[in-house]
Enzyme design. Structure first.
Site, PDB file in Angstrom:
ATOM      1  N   PHE A 100       0.821  -1.215   0.000  1.00 41.22           N
ATOM      2  CA  PHE A 100       0.000   0.000   0.000  1.00 41.22           C
ATOM      3  C   PHE A 100       0.850   1.259   0.000  1.00 41.22           C
ATOM      4  CE2 PHE A 100       0.572   0.279   4.557  1.00 41.22           C
ATOM      5  CZ  PHE A 100       0.363   1.619   4.858  1.00 41.22           C
ATOM      6  N   HIS A 106       1.482  -4.801  13.253  1.00 37.60           N
ATOM      7  CA  HIS A 106       0.581  -3.735  12.778  1.00 37.60           C
ATOM      8  C   HIS A 106      -0.882  -4.179  12.834  1.00 37.60           C
ATOM      9  CE1 HIS A 106       4.029  -1.678  10.303  1.00 37.60           C
ATOM     10  NE2 HIS A 106       4.217  -1.637  11.601  1.00 37.60           N
ATOM     11  N   CYS A 116     -21.739  -2.740  13.761  1.00 37.00           N
ATOM     12  CA  CYS A 116     -21.934  -3.783  14.757  1.00 37.00           C
ATOM     13  C   CYS A 116     -23.339  -4.368  14.639  1.00 37.00           C
ATOM     14  CB  CYS A 116     -21.722  -3.165  16.138  1.00 37.00           C
ATOM     15  SG  CYS A 116     -22.068  -4.282  17.498  1.00 37.00           S
TER      16      CYS A 116
HETATM   17 ZN   LIG Z   1     -21.457  -2.700  19.140  1.00 35.48          ZN
END
Ligand SMILES: [Zn+2]
Length: 259
Positions: free
Chosen positions: A42, A127, A160
């Protein structure tokens, strides 16, 4: 093996000799080990990631919190490459060197999880990695292959499933502190090894880039396998400027069962 020059052959033999006498070997890998798996570095112009955006504007932890969509737009080509990629001969060679030879662990700057998928056991991902993602709101962790489908398909910010908070991949962004426990273990492995193999890292990014020097000062031999020159070439015992997918299998070959 047809396109290895005689010089490369001699260097490979020299490296094999060093490994045969080693009790404890550490490997340090960077983006160059995964380019043949189809994942562009990258940091390189070919990645396209620098064309329109400065990563410093989108890939710092502050920028991520302010504008996650910009971060996910920026990193999407790289994530798509990673999700399509398979481990290559160089990843597999290091897995073999651990299973059958003296390799004790791999310190990697890569987030692509290809060492794990190649079968390596002891891996220090300094990383972070794309294996899972954490909700910024409720801190629940999810495997990325369960939550990134829609993002990979149409670019939606991954959220989420429980609370709709933004999911942050468990990679270390610019401005974030590196995982200290992993880094300390990587340093210990470096100081305890008697050989360090550097594979596919330009060694430009600290602190991983400094580890070969730490190994050298602790008395280890250093073998560098990288297409381009590195600033530590002069310090190394063997430097092979060639393709890691051709060289590493040669280094591992002598340790395979029946060899
Ligand atoms: Zn959450």
């Amino acid at each position: 093996m047809t396109n290895m020059s005689e010089t490369h052959e001699a260097l490979i033999q020299q490296a094999v000799g060093i490994l045969k006498n080693a009790r404890s070997v550490a490997a340090l890998t960077g983006a160059g080990i995964s380019t043949r798996s189809g994942i562009p570095d990258f940091r390189s112009p070919e990645s396209g990631l620098w064309d329109h955006v400065d990563p410093m504007d989108v890939a710092t932890i502050t920028a991520f919190k302010q504008n996650p969509q910009a971060f996910f737009d920026w990193i999407r080509p790289l994530v798509q490459h990673i999700f399509r990629a398979e481990p290559n001969a160089a990843h597999r060679a290091l897995a073999d060197l651990e299973k059958y030879g003296p390799l004790k662990g791999i310190i990697t700057q890569n987030i692509d999880v290809l060492h794990t998928r190649a079968g390596s056991q002891n891996i220090y991902e300094v990383h972070g990695h794309l294996r899972d993602a954490t909700c910024m709101q409720c801190l629940e962790t999810y495997a990325t292959d369960l939550v990134l489908d829609k993002y990979l398909l149409n670019g939606d910010v991954p959220r989420c499933p429980a609370c709709r908070g933004v999911l942050k991949p468990n990679v270390i962004l610019f401005g974030e502190i590196l995982p200290i426990t992993i880094l300390n273990r990587a340093r210990r492995l470096t100081q305890e090894c008697d050989v360090m193999i550097v594979a596919g890292s330009s060694l430009e990014v600290a602190p991983a880039g400094d580890l070969p020097m730490l190994a050298k000062f602790a008395g280890a031999k250093v073998i560098i396998v990288n297409y381009a020159e590195t600033h530590l070439d002069d310090l190394a015992d063997v430097v092979i400027h060639a393709d890691v997918t051709e060289v590493l299998p040669r280094l591992a070959a002598g340790f395979l069962p029946g060899a």
